[in-house]
Write a protein that holds these residues in place. Sequence first.
Motif, PDB file in Angstrom:
ATOM      1  N   ASP A   1      21.655 -15.141 -38.507  1.00 21.98           N
ATOM      2  CA  ASP A   1      20.732 -14.087 -38.920  1.00 21.98           C
ATOM      3  C   ASP A   1      19.607 -14.618 -39.800  1.00 21.98           C
ATOM      4  O   ASP A   1      18.492 -14.078 -39.782  1.00 21.98           O
ATOM      5  CB  ASP A   1      21.484 -12.983 -39.668  1.00 21.98           C
ATOM      6  CG  ASP A   1      22.356 -12.155 -38.737  1.00 21.98           C
ATOM      7  OD1 ASP A   1      22.206 -12.307 -37.515  1.00 21.98           O
ATOM      8  OD2 ASP A   1      23.187 -11.370 -39.234  1.00 21.98           O
ATOM      9  N   PHE A   2      19.881 -15.663 -40.572  1.00 24.67           N
ATOM     10  CA  PHE A   2      18.849 -16.221 -41.450  1.00 24.67           C
ATOM     11  C   PHE A   2      17.694 -16.788 -40.627  1.00 24.67           C
ATOM     12  O   PHE A   2      16.518 -16.552 -40.946  1.00 24.67           O
ATOM     13  CB  PHE A   2      19.459 -17.308 -42.328  1.00 24.67           C
ATOM     14  CG  PHE A   2      18.483 -17.940 -43.278  1.00 24.67           C
ATOM     15  CD1 PHE A   2      18.075 -17.263 -44.418  1.00 24.67           C
ATOM     16  CD2 PHE A   2      17.973 -19.202 -43.040  1.00 24.67           C
ATOM     17  CE1 PHE A   2      17.166 -17.839 -45.298  1.00 24.67           C
ATOM     18  CE2 PHE A   2      17.069 -19.779 -43.904  1.00 24.67           C
ATOM     19  CZ  PHE A   2      16.672 -19.095 -45.039  1.00 24.67           C
TER      20      PHE A   2
ATOM     21  N   LEU B   1      21.945 -12.132 -47.711  1.00 25.74           N
ATOM     22  CA  LEU B   1      21.799 -13.218 -46.751  1.00 25.74           C
ATOM     23  C   LEU B   1      20.966 -14.364 -47.307  1.00 25.74           C
ATOM     24  O   LEU B   1      21.285 -15.540 -47.094  1.00 25.74           O
ATOM     25  CB  LEU B   1      21.161 -12.675 -45.464  1.00 25.74           C
ATOM     26  CG  LEU B   1      20.986 -13.654 -44.294  1.00 25.74           C
ATOM     27  CD1 LEU B   1      22.339 -14.125 -43.788  1.00 25.74           C
ATOM     28  CD2 LEU B   1      20.210 -12.980 -43.160  1.00 25.74           C
TER      29      LEU B   1
ATOM     30  N   LEU C   1      29.505 -12.530 -44.200  1.00 24.22           N
ATOM     31  CA  LEU C   1      29.175 -12.304 -45.593  1.00 24.22           C
ATOM     32  C   LEU C   1      29.906 -11.078 -46.122  1.00 24.22           C
ATOM     33  O   LEU C   1      30.130 -10.126 -45.382  1.00 24.22           O
ATOM     34  CB  LEU C   1      27.666 -12.114 -45.774  1.00 24.22           C
ATOM     35  CG  LEU C   1      26.785 -13.362 -45.670  1.00 24.22           C
ATOM     36  CD1 LEU C   1      25.322 -12.982 -45.758  1.00 24.22           C
ATOM     37  CD2 LEU C   1      27.147 -14.375 -46.735  1.00 24.22           C
TER      38      LEU C   1
ATOM     39  N   PRO D   1      26.318 -13.733 -38.874  1.00 17.61           N
ATOM     40  CA  PRO D   1      25.331 -13.754 -39.968  1.00 17.61           C
ATOM     41  C   PRO D   1      25.099 -15.158 -40.514  1.00 17.61           C
ATOM     42  O   PRO D   1      23.975 -15.535 -40.825  1.00 17.61           O
ATOM     43  CB  PRO D   1      25.960 -12.830 -41.012  1.00 17.61           C
ATOM     44  CG  PRO D   1      26.856 -11.924 -40.235  1.00 17.61           C
ATOM     45  CD  PRO D   1      27.386 -12.753 -39.106  1.00 17.61           C
TER      46      PRO D   1
ATOM     47  N   ASN E   1      22.361 -18.335 -47.908  1.00 19.09           N
ATOM     48  CA  ASN E   1      21.848 -19.450 -47.104  1.00 19.09           C
ATOM     49  C   ASN E   1      21.186 -20.516 -47.959  1.00 19.09           C
ATOM     50  O   ASN E   1      21.253 -21.704 -47.631  1.00 19.09           O
ATOM     51  CB  ASN E   1      20.869 -18.923 -46.061  1.00 19.09           C
ATOM     52  CG  ASN E   1      21.553 -18.407 -44.814  1.00 19.09           C
ATOM     53  OD1 ASN E   1      21.852 -19.157 -43.899  1.00 19.09           O
ATOM     54  ND2 ASN E   1      21.814 -17.106 -44.778  1.00 19.09           N
TER      55      ASN E   1
END
Length: 335
Positions: free
Chosen positions: A281-282, A254, A249, A87, A258
Motif C-alpha cells: 500500500d505504501f 502506514l 498493520l 499493506p 514504512n
Amino acid sequence: RVEDLLLRTPDVKGYIRRTGAELGFFATEAYTGDVLVVLKPRSQRRAMADIVEQLREELPNEVPELETEFIPTILDQVDDLAGAESPIEVKVFGSDQAELRKLATEVGEVLEKIEGVVDVNTNVLMGNPDIMVRPDSVQTARVGLSVMDVENQLNAALYGQVASTLPEQDRMTNIRVRYPDRVRYDRDRLAELPISLATASASAASSTVGAAGIGFVPLGQLATIRQIRSPNELTRENLQPVINVTASLENRDLGSANVEIQEKLAEIDFPPGYRWEVAGDFKSQQESFASLSTVLIVSSALVFLLLGFQFKSLTLPLLIFLAQPISLASAFFAL
C-alpha cells in the motif's frame, strides 16, 4: 482445532472454510486455505479489533504449527483494487533461491520486531519431501550400464511401463507393469531396488559381476539416494527471482511504519546482487500522490495558458495565480 476455537468464541455467528482455495477462489496448495468468519451484529459483540487480537493470541497455542493472517474482507478487496498484496510488503530480489529464502527470513524477523506490524509472512514455502536419486556414472559404467539405463529402469519400476493394450468397447486401455506397492512406497527399501544387467555391455559385465552369473545390482551401489525439500513455488518479477515478505498493520499509520521499516532494512548487509524494495500500500500511495501531482501541474499550466489567451497578457494570469494562496488563507481565517 481452528473451527473449535471459532465455535467457542461468543462473538462469532458462523464461518465458511475453504481448503485449497482463497478469497476470490484462487487455486492454492492443498495445505492452505481460508476461513471466512461472520460476526454477530455490532450490538451483540465486541469490537472487531478486540476479537482479532484475542484470536491472534489463542491460535498459536491451539495450533502451533499453523501460520495465520487476519485480513478484513473489505481491506482485502481494496488491496486487490490497488494492486497490492498486503499493506506492508517487502520484495527481496536476487539470483539464488537458497540465499533469497535466507534473506527473506531475516527480513521477516526484522518486521516482527517493529511495533504495530503483525501477521508477518515470509512466503518461504517448502514443498513436500522429495527423494532425489542421482546415478553415479563411474559405478554405472563399471557394470556396463549408462546413466540413462538406470533412470529408465527406475522409472519403469516406480511409475510402471506399458507392456500391452487391452481393447474395450470404445477405447484401448494400456496395461502397465510395475513393482508392487510394498516396494514402490517403501523408502527404506529403495536402495535395495534391483537394477537388471540384461542391457549391460558384455566386456564390463564379464569383468565384474557378470562373470559370477549375477543379473542384478542394488540401486544403492549405482546411485546416491537422499531426501530433499525443494520450494514448490518460484516467483519472478521482471524476469528476476523475488520473494514477497508481507505483513499487516495494527494501531499504526502506514507512513511511519514504512519509514521505520526502511531504516531497519538499511541496517541489513545484503550480498552483492541482492536488494530489497518496499511495495504494498505504501508504494501504491506514493504512485497515487505522484500521479495527482502530475495532474495538478499539467492542469495548472493549461489553465494559465487559457487565461493568457483570454486576457492576451501574461501579467494578469500570473496575478490571479499569486492571489490564490492569499484568497484561500483569507477564507480559512474568515471561517
